[in-house]
Scaffold this active site. Structure first.
Site, PDB file in Angstrom:
ATOM      1  N   GLU C  60       0.801  -1.223   0.000  1.00  0.00           N
ATOM      2  CA  GLU C  60       0.000   0.000   0.000  1.00  0.00           C
ATOM      3  C   GLU C  60       0.833   1.271   0.000  1.00  0.00           C
ATOM      4  O   GLU C  60       0.494   2.258  -0.671  1.00  0.00           O
ATOM      5  CB  GLU C  60      -0.959   0.010   1.195  1.00  0.00           C
ATOM      6  CG  GLU C  60      -2.182  -0.878   1.033  1.00  0.00           C
ATOM      7  CD  GLU C  60      -1.920  -2.365   1.215  1.00  0.00           C
ATOM      8  OE1 GLU C  60      -0.785  -2.727   1.563  1.00  0.00           O
ATOM      9  OE2 GLU C  60      -2.847  -3.164   0.994  1.00  0.00           O
ATOM     10  N   HIS C 129     -11.787  -4.826   8.104  1.00  0.00           N
ATOM     11  CA  HIS C 129     -12.489  -4.635   6.836  1.00  0.00           C
ATOM     12  C   HIS C 129     -13.669  -3.683   7.016  1.00  0.00           C
ATOM     13  O   HIS C 129     -14.506  -3.566   6.141  1.00  0.00           O
ATOM     14  CB  HIS C 129     -12.992  -5.975   6.288  1.00  0.00           C
ATOM     15  CG  HIS C 129     -11.910  -6.861   5.747  1.00  0.00           C
ATOM     16  ND1 HIS C 129     -11.010  -7.503   6.548  1.00  0.00           N
ATOM     17  CD2 HIS C 129     -11.573  -7.197   4.480  1.00  0.00           C
ATOM     18  CE1 HIS C 129     -10.176  -8.223   5.802  1.00  0.00           C
ATOM     19  NE2 HIS C 129     -10.486  -8.048   4.538  1.00  0.00           N
TER      20      HIS C 129
HETATM   21  C1  LIG Z   1      -2.266  -4.756   4.118  1.00  0.00           C
HETATM   22  C2  LIG Z   1      -3.327  -5.542   3.446  1.00  0.00           C
HETATM   23  N1  LIG Z   1      -3.633  -5.266   2.175  1.00  0.00           N
HETATM   24  C3  LIG Z   1      -4.600  -5.954   1.542  1.00  0.00           C
HETATM   25  C4  LIG Z   1      -5.296  -6.929   2.192  1.00  0.00           C
HETATM   26  C5  LIG Z   1      -6.387  -7.726   1.465  1.00  0.00           C
HETATM   27  N2  LIG Z   1      -5.851  -9.052   1.203  1.00  0.00           N
HETATM   28  C6  LIG Z   1      -6.095 -10.065   2.048  1.00  0.00           C
HETATM   29  S1  LIG Z   1      -5.211 -11.423   1.674  1.00  0.00           S
HETATM   30  C7  LIG Z   1      -4.506 -10.677   0.329  1.00  0.00           C
HETATM   31  C8  LIG Z   1      -3.516 -11.427  -0.480  1.00  0.00           C
HETATM   32  C9  LIG Z   1      -2.441 -11.987   0.383  1.00  0.00           C
HETATM   33  O1  LIG Z   1      -1.545 -12.698  -0.404  1.00  0.00           O
HETATM   34  P1  LIG Z   1      -0.385 -13.524   0.282  1.00  0.00           P
HETATM   35  O2  LIG Z   1       0.398 -12.651   1.190  1.00  0.00           O
HETATM   36  O3  LIG Z   1       0.354 -14.219  -0.782  1.00  0.00           O
HETATM   37  O4  LIG Z   1      -1.150 -14.559   1.227  1.00  0.00           O
HETATM   38  P2  LIG Z   1      -2.200 -15.675   0.785  1.00  0.00           P
HETATM   39  O5  LIG Z   1      -3.536 -15.023   0.716  1.00  0.00           O
HETATM   40  O6  LIG Z   1      -1.754 -16.219  -0.527  1.00  0.00           O
HETATM   41  O7  LIG Z   1      -2.150 -16.666   1.887  1.00  0.00           O
HETATM   42  C10 LIG Z   1      -4.976  -9.381   0.199  1.00  0.00           C
HETATM   43  C11 LIG Z   1      -4.588  -8.469  -0.867  1.00  0.00           C
HETATM   44  C12 LIG Z   1      -4.960  -7.182   3.534  1.00  0.00           C
HETATM   45  N3  LIG Z   1      -5.573  -8.108   4.261  1.00  0.00           N
HETATM   46  N4  LIG Z   1      -3.970  -6.481   4.124  1.00  0.00           N
END
Ligand SMILES: Cc1ncc(C[n+]2csc(CCOP(=O)(O)OP(=O)(O)O)c2C)c(N)n1
Ligand SMILES: Cc1ncc(C[n+]2csc(CCOP(=O)(O)OP(=O)(O)O)c2C)c(N)n1
Ligand SMILES: [Mg+2]
Ligand SMILES: [Mg+2]
Lengths: 320, 355, 320, 355
Positions: C60, C129
């Site tokens: 972000e 959220h």
């Molecule tokens: C700081 C932040 N940005 C966006 C989100 C929304 N979001 C939740 S999970 C995710 C993707 C996460 O990807 P990764 O770190 O690879 O973990 P995975 O979901 O694959 O376990 C996003 C964008 C969030 N929870 N926190």
């Protein structure tokens, strides 16, 4: 008893508390060998060693995030952020974690830590060295916010802040660091958080201020019968003290350096408009920074509420 | 010295059990049959729980849920390497870590019902509440590990995050600080190839996430995350180094998110089913079963009883979770600060939450 | 004309503005192929290509920081932050840069960008959220803050936000995304920022609200003669509209979801206490979230001001 | 494939002119004598300005000032490699970059007097206002470079930061994003060994900062930052790659902060004078002078005239800066938004700032 300034008072509080409680540790940029850019942590590295006084990499979010983890593990970190203007990258750690660990874990974990940072206009330093963003933290449930105004309350409040089980944002008015002196005894008492001080009694105008502006508000009060409240703890603030005073005076002026919109002055005015409306004889006036960012050194005095502006507010409320 | 090399680095990839189930005995850690069965049992429990959670969500009995299907190898392998007094800092997709460490199943369900009481970690279980903002938990682990070092405790912290999480500033600041202070912490990245709809190749141009370790002067290793034994070994070694004072390790577990990102997601919008199918063939349970079959420790009745037990445990947990009284609104205020402030007491009264 | 929801309305605004102005680009997590987790940017990648609709890494602060650089170079980025609770790591880029570039460079550079983010309680998603942290941005000089309440104003305000030369924080009430429909024409007009809408006329109580709470405040107004103001632009807010109404009604209730202390409600109440004190017949009441962080799904309805609480406030001010 | 190597990396160090002033002609870029003189003139101007700024500060005529003494090689070498339409994103310690790019000297002084008008960058000079919060400008450069790529402009962005800045999350997110988008941006780290009182060794456990590039899959190089020719060459090459679409480069200039951190600092509190003395011998002007002497292009009268001109330019600038009218408080509000809001107009009146 020697005359002590705010820098020394906080240094004393840190020293005494670190001696008393080995879980108290300090971390931040330049807090060790250099003793902090304002020398607040001077001598502590030599006294307590590098395990308890940690010079960190330049990484505010990492510092605050690490402190949250330390606190979870049982230490009581006191973090220094070099200037309040550099805390913004660490806000997520404060808002999304420090403030919520207790609620999130339903009390299983807490987050006992203090974030100390110099605050406000005062030293004619470059941009972002003069922020007064206390309202951001006041809007955040789960944290406490403290601003001292003298060496005496700086020491007393710091002792309480370190002992407090909740995260405390401790804002040190840089303009006052060496400008105000008190007689201070060693081992002095902790001052409770959440209690304001009636800095000056009066019957016509209730004035609420903190930090640097407290002294300005007092300076401007000559010729007025002001009851001046030194708020000291901004969150949770002492509602009773304000209410009792407003009920007596019927007039309220709040003075702060931060920009007016959604500043803490708004909360205090709104509080009065809700709980003391029927006692108010005049509009509630906020003397505060305009809707502009804190300017650089050349214009900072123009930005900051001065005695003349504060006096004008006193005059205005006295017209009613 | 016109132009010369001042640093040379390598990134290694560890696999102990091949896709055909052949164990590399030179690399394999010493593991008894009982220990290997533990991996199996933990994976079955996690997978059973996961499946049930997905149905509960479809039935509207829990809220949005993040499936771990395909990632059990990375989670179980690493969790079972931890000692009882090590600490864990999870994200929201670590169900198998929680369960492998003995986290009460009904609390886990309660959490996904949208109830904070589900993250009231029992005393004696050293798991920090799961972190929803991606990556933000990484510095916590660095800090806890620094605290362990300061106190002289022979423990380590482990933090879990994804390939997406590795792009966040928190990752950087935490790994760097941990390196400087030689903190006993394991940074475990589950590279499951996707961050919602963003593929690993668009998350970073680096070939591996493990090579980030080079930039912090710490150990880094890529592991076949679908090989539970390899993950276990990598984690054990890293923990040992950490506790010996040799600093942090970044472990990248290469694995795959077989399901949608969460129950609110539809992965068919952004990825090809062929990709999913090809990874299905590599999922960790297949591998472990092949190994166990070869070792002759996967009898049919054992299999049945493990599954039955897992199902029974999950049944009990669902019942228990659903039997819990609704959460008390007063707790919204009760746990904000250590003690209620005057304002909070007033709010409690105004809202009718105080009896 | 088809019935359109807020998701579609914003999508329309983005599409039309991107067609009109090739400097408008979109960046964020999952905004491309996936069309955003709420589908607000659905179809835009196919229409405008990956140079103008950029799926970014999960970062972000980097996204917002990059947007500041793009804006400096002359593009007009529209950033999506997936949920408001994930903007905290990027606050420094907003506070220390986006908001200050113009002042810092004395007008040589500006920062024309929009940050869109779903906001508020509404979708029973996990923690963080459901944030409603509008006050943080309202406290920041140099930025504008907008909250739509219907598809019609969502589209009109988004068009203005993209065209506005200042950074605009555009907060989209996730609860309303698909819950409110309007008839919407293509190419519809931009609505000026800074102007409130009198959602409902009345003579006894001035009610100020925005986003989701606007609809709740209206719902609760049955049996009361409320003048309901849909603020829409929170910073700078329409002082005249509020003042005119309060002078007429003599009573003010502000409703918001965010925690009460230092929320925008405080500013509006304080504004009235300063500028309309002599017209106020009763205390100014804020109906707002308590001093606690937004709870998880099970308790979110308890946290959020409901019609009963709002009604109680109307009753209270009518006692005067 | 039990345990095998999946990545191999090297970090190189570039020096073109040795400490004895010997040019490595195989590595040296083609540079005319005039071009070499330009480096000299830019260093002398910067150093003259810097010295004057320090005296002005002591006399109370400007505020806190951050000296660049010792870092002129890194700054001048990199700045002079830039094309006129490239963009620069500086921190607060880039005086020689500003001056080398033709930034008006009097504005620079005005800035350090604490006057925003000093950062009103003239049209045609593509320098973003200096960034005080360490590291926060790094993503701006990534973004500007992405914009250049999107627009199809054959330009690049260059961003300056220190060893301290490399520890910030901004660094990480920016380098990673720039890598993914192959943005034409040069990340120039002036590793001057100190971040106020924190030595490089405590800033990170990595041996070089250049090796961070590995973690983002981008180019990285360590350069002798006191060798202006080496810095120039590294920057030229990086710019060429960037504009050819080959993505970003991280350049670490190894140099030294010879003065206190700023005029508000006292470096004797935390570092040994021997260290400073040893680096003094390596400072960039000595090196360049040796080279020029060897080439026979450093005549006494040339030297004198360069110095005299620099001094005259600085004199004029000080006069001009001090002759400027005091800043107008109204500008505090005037430049907050593109147009004054109603509230700001009211404040303007209340504060008596509106004529
Ligand atoms: C700081 C932040 N940005 C966006 C989100 C929304 N979001 C939740 S999970 C995710 C993707 C996460 O990807 P990764 O770190 O690879 O973990 P995975 O979901 O694959 O376990 C996003 C964008 C969030 N929870 N926190
Ligand atoms: C985010 C932030 N934190 C702290 C500071 C205070 N500060 C100013 S310069 C500095 C050290 C910077 O070190 P480095 O990045 O190496 O740059 P150098 O000063 O050596 O040029 C610090 C801590 C700041 N300006 N910004
Ligand atoms: Mg992932
Ligand atoms: Mg440095």
């Amino acid at each position: 008893m020697a005359k002590t300034n705010i820098v020394q008072a906080i240094n004393q509080a840190l020293t005494e508390e670190m001696e008393r409680d080995k879980d108290v540790v300090i971390l931040g940029e330049d807090v060790g060998r250099d003793g902090g850019v304002f020398r607040v942590t001077e001598g502590l590295l030599d006294k307590f060693g590098p395990d308890r006084v940690m010079d960190t990499p330049l990484a505010e979010l990492g510092i605050l995030g690490a402190a949250v983890g330390m606190a979870a593990y049982g230490l009581k970190p006191v973090v220094e952020i070099q200037f309040m203007g550099f805390i913004y990258s660490a806000l997520e750690q404060v808002f999304s974690h420090a403030a919520r660990v207790r609620a999130r874990s339903r009390g299983r974990f807490g987050c006992q830590l203090v974030v100390r940072t110099p605050y406000g206009i005062g030293i004619k330093a470059p941009e972002l060295h003069s922020e007064s963003a206390e309202a951001l933290f006041c809007h955040m449930p789960g944290v406490k916010v403290v601003v001292p105004s003298t060496p005496l309350n700086a020491k007393g409040l710091m002792l309480s802040a370190i002992r407090d089980p909740d995260p405390v944002i401790f804002l040190e008015p840089s303009r006052l660091y060496r400008a105000v002196k008190s007689e201070l005894s060693e081992g002095g008492a902790a001052m409770p958080l959440g209690k304001a001080d009636i800095y000056q009694e009066g019957k016509d105008i209730t004035v609420v201020a903190w930090g640097t502006m407290l002294h300005r508000a007092a300076e401007a009060s000559e010729g007025f019968d002001c009851e001046i409240i030194d708020l000291m703890t901004l969150k949770p603030f002492d509602e009773e003290a304000i209410l009792a005073s407003v009920k007596k005076t019927g007039r309220l002026v709040v003075v702060h350096e931060a920009t007016r919109m959604c500043g803490l002055g708004a909360e205090i005015a709104a509080f009065a408009a809700e709980e003391a409306m029927m006692h108010l004889k005049s509009p509630v006036i906020r003397v505060a920074g305009p809707d502009a960012v804190t300017p650089m050194a050349r214009l900072e005095d123009a930005y900051m509420p001065d005695a003349a502006r504060i006096k004008r507010a006193y005059e205005t409320v006295m017209e009613y | 010295m016109p132009i010369n090399t001042v640093g040379r680095f390598e990134v290694k990839y560890l696999q102990v059990v091949s896709e055909e189930g052949i164990l590399d005995s030179a690399l394999a850690p010493a593991l008894s049959d009982t220990e290997i069965r533990k991996f199996y049992e933990a994976i079955i429990l996690a997978r059973t729980f996961n499946g049930r959670a997905l149905s509960l969500q479809r039935e509207g009995r829990i809220g949005t849920y993040a499936s771990i299907l395909g990632q059990e190898g990375s989670q179980v392998g690493s969790a079972l390497a931890l000692a009882k007094d090590d600490w864990v800092f999870p994200s929201f997709r670590e169900t198998a870590v929680f369960l492998s460490l003995g986290y009460p199943l009904h609390l886990m369900i309660r959490y996904w019902m949208g109830d904070e009481r589900g993250m009231k970690v029992p005393e004696g279980v050293n798991i920090f509440p799961m972190s929803v903002p991606v990556g933000t938990q990484i510095p916590h682990a660095a800090g806890a590990a620094m605290a362990m070092r300061i106190r002289g405790d022979k423990r380590a912290a482990a933090v879990y995050f994804g390939d997406g999480g590795s792009s966040r500033g928190d990752f950087h600041e935490a790994l760097n600080i941990a390196g400087v202070f030689r903190a006993p912490v394991i940074f475990l990245c589950q590279n499951n190839q996707w961050a919602i709809s963003v593929p690993r190749s668009k998350q970073t141009r680096a070939g591996t996430i493990a090579q980030r370790a080079i930039g912090y002067g710490i150990e880094g290793l890529q592991v076949d995350g679908n090989d539970v034994i390899a993950v276990y070994k990598a984690m054990k070694d890293a923990l040992e180094r950490a506790k010996a004072g040799d600093g942090p390790t970044l472990i990248e577990c290469v694995t795959y998110r077989l399901d949608d990102h969460t129950t609110a997601d539809d992965a068919s919008r952004y990825r090809a089913s062929e990709e999913v199918e090809s990874w299905k063939k590599k999922e960790p349970l297949i591998r472990l079963r092949l190994l166990m079959e070869k070792k002759g420790i996967l009898a049919k009745d054992y299999e049945d009883s493990v599954l039955k037990e897992a199902e029974a445990a999950v049944d009990r947990a669902v019942q228990e979770a659903e039997a819990m009284a609704a959460p008390d609104p007063a707790d919204i205020l009760n746990y904000t600060n250590a003690a209620l402030t005057g304002r909070q007491k007033k709010e409690m009264k105004d809202l009718g939450w105080r009896k």
